[in-house]
Enzyme design. Structure first.
Site, PDB file in Angstrom:
ATOM      1  N   CYS A   7      -5.725 -42.999  -1.534  1.00 37.28           N
ATOM      2  CA  CYS A   7      -4.565 -43.738  -1.018  1.00 37.28           C
ATOM      3  C   CYS A   7      -4.054 -43.082   0.260  1.00 37.28           C
ATOM      4  O   CYS A   7      -3.375 -43.723   1.069  1.00 37.28           O
ATOM      5  CB  CYS A   7      -3.460 -43.819  -2.063  1.00 37.28           C
ATOM      6  SG  CYS A   7      -3.059 -42.255  -2.822  1.00 37.28           S
ATOM      7  N   GLU A  28       3.045 -45.751  -7.236  1.00 33.19           N
ATOM      8  CA  GLU A  28       2.223 -45.115  -6.197  1.00 33.19           C
ATOM      9  C   GLU A  28       1.189 -46.150  -5.769  1.00 33.19           C
ATOM     10  O   GLU A  28       0.159 -46.323  -6.436  1.00 33.19           O
ATOM     11  CB  GLU A  28       1.537 -43.846  -6.734  1.00 33.19           C
ATOM     12  CG  GLU A  28       2.491 -42.741  -7.142  1.00 33.19           C
ATOM     13  CD  GLU A  28       3.151 -42.047  -5.961  1.00 33.19           C
ATOM     14  OE1 GLU A  28       2.774 -42.351  -4.808  1.00 33.19           O
ATOM     15  OE2 GLU A  28       4.037 -41.221  -6.198  1.00 33.19           O
TER      16      GLU A  28
END
Length: 509
Positions: free
Chosen positions: A301, A267
């Protein structure tokens, strides 16, 4: 010198945090023989507490015990494993407010977001409990008479989880809740700048394991830096490593894990765009952009970093957006009403200043913000920059509340700009046009792992698989069928007859 005696730090004792803390939970005990580090409050850069980090010896002791515990945990039926995760969720519920406050204090996100992050782990526990009764295989028709084909799923053994500062406990929840019900032990390295969250979370998990007379080494945790992360990446006892962080470091982790034929779940960076079409609900879009770009001080993110506005409504969007930016309350994340807390570290603040310098040098026009807030903390002004989509810096992820705004003429042009960056995490379009909606979520639309309509790029629910494409790493965590990454698949063919027919009609002897 810590400020642990401060009245506002009293709640930490309820979470088992003291002025000095052992940062490793190995073989069911707390210990640490590595260096001592200080964790600081990003709102004033004052020391909260001290933490002893892991040494190489601590790591090896922890991993040896974890490998033995894996032999026990794998034999516990999946629904019973789910019951343990249910109890972890209940323990988190009992500490929701205090734990959320710790996340805000140490990471710097505002209190509602800190509490929301802990709630996300609770939600993951609930999801995993149900999942523990649904780790289903399948029956596949065989072409051979008196044969049965089955697909079964079994645990991997140990899952390594390396998490980042911006979601110091939620990402652990995405991985550990699923990994545990799938029959894996967990080895966790939290972010080196949020060790208190790592310790508090581990204490909660450890208390549940102890209460159920299970080995503590089912869940092993280390506070530490890159050396611990490198050890996890190289360790052949860990078949799956989940890594959350930058694309640069993630690539290095992937290469290390791949060299030993391990699996990676990545990720990584995002460079997320919101597209506002000419038929959009502008009021809804502006509210969404504010949360997407300013929430968590631009350190998600999934933060919106690029805003693409149809040229015919450009001013109608920019005027109210700049206005609400100027009204954002900046301050102590624990104070009610604060919308923008500090960046996580002094280095983050310095990177913001460097980023602004580079933006100006590449021709960016700052519409609001663009400067730091003079204070003891790491505060900066939320920033909107008018920029060309072709500028090099737009293709990079600046981890701060900086929003690049650009115009487009057509839907196709907007999609092209959205897809033009190396990252592919999240994206969103604001429109009421069904044709554009279905093109957007289809094969000629967004190339991201998260493709939204009329909502922000951030704030994902746990029921869907979370992750992205390209430089974001390709991993999927949390909901949907993400659990399959934490197990190994076996195709089993059983002959219950007395003949030996071969597949594809082969006659051998």
């Amino acid at each position: 010198m810590t400020n642990f005696t401060k009245k506002e730090y009293e709640f930490l004792k309820e979470l088992g945090i003291g002025p000095q803390n052992l940062g490793c939970y190995v073989n069911g005990t707390w210990k640490a023989t590595g260096p001592v580090i200080s964790t600081v409050n990003p709102a004033n850069n004052q020391i909260i507490a001290e933490v002893y980090e892991a040494s190489a010896q601590d790591y090896e002791e922890g991993m040896s015990a974890c490998a033995e515990a894996a032999k026990i945990w794998v034999q516990v039926p999946a629904p019973k494993r789910g019951e343990i995760v249910r109890q972890i969720g209940d323990a988190l519920r009992a500490n929701l407010q205090q734990f959320g406050r710790l996340v805000s204090l140490e990471m710097g996100k505002i209190l509602p977001e800190g509490i929301g992050e802990v709630q996300e782990v609770i939600d993951m526990c609930d999801f995993a409990v149900g999942l523990s009764r649904q780790l289903n295989g399948s029956i596949i028709p065989s072409e051979r008479p008196n044969h049965m084909m089955l697909e079964t799923w079994n645990p991997l053994g140990i899952v390594g989880v390396i998490t980042a500062f911006n979601f110091p406990c939620a990402v652990l929840g995405w991985n550990a809740c699923i990994a545990l019900v799938c029959g894996n032990c967990v080895v966790w390295k939290g972010a080196p700048t949020t060790p208190l969250v790592t310790i508090a979370m581990t204490k909660i998990v450890a208390s549940v394991l102890e209460k159920n007379n299970l080995p503590g080494s089912i869940f092993t945790a280390f506070c530490g830096g890159a050396a611990v992360g490198q050890a996890i990446a190289m360790d052949t006892r860990i078949p799956l490593v989940s890594f959350t962080g930058s694309s640069k470091v993630g690539l290095a982790v992937q290469q290390t894990v791949s060299q030993r034929f391990g699996k990676c779940l990545l990720e990584l960076s995002g460079n997320n765009a919101i597209i506002i079409m000419d038929d959009a609900d502008i009021k809804l879009a502006v509210r969404s952009v504010l949360f997407a770009a300013v929430g968590t001080a631009g350190q998600r993110c999934t933060t919106c970093r690029r805003l693409l506005v149809h040229e015919s409504i450009y001013d109608k969007v920019l005027e109210p957006l700049v206005d609400v930016y100027k009204q954002v309350k900046i301050g102590d994340p624990l104070e009610k009403g604060t919308l923008l807390g500090p960046l996580h570290t002094r280095t983050s603040r310095e990177n913001f200043e460097k980023g602004i310098h580079n933006i100006k040098s590449q021709g960016g026009k700052i519409l609001t913000g663009g400067s730091v807030v003079e204070s003891e903390g790491n505060f900066v002004h939320p920033t909107i920059v008018e920029f060309s989509s072709k500028a090099e810096i737009v293709k990079e992820e600046l981890f701060a509340p900086v929003l690049y705004v650009m115009k487009f003429k057509t839907f196709e042009e907007a999609v092209e700009i959205n897809n033009s960056v190396p990252q592919g995490l999240s994206s969103s379009i604001f429109t009421r046009n069904p044709e554009n909606i279905f093109k957007w979520i289809g094969p000629q639309g967004s190339d991201c792992g998260i493709v939204n309509v009329n909502i922000p790029t951030n704030g994902a629910e746990i029921g869907g698989a979370f992750g992205g494409e390209k430089g974001t790493g390709g991993g999927r965590e949390a909901g949907s069928d993400s659990w399959k990454q934490y197990m190994r698949r076996s195709t089993c063919t059983i002959n219950y007859g007395s003949e030996l027919p071969l597949a594809q009609g082969i006659n051998f002897g």
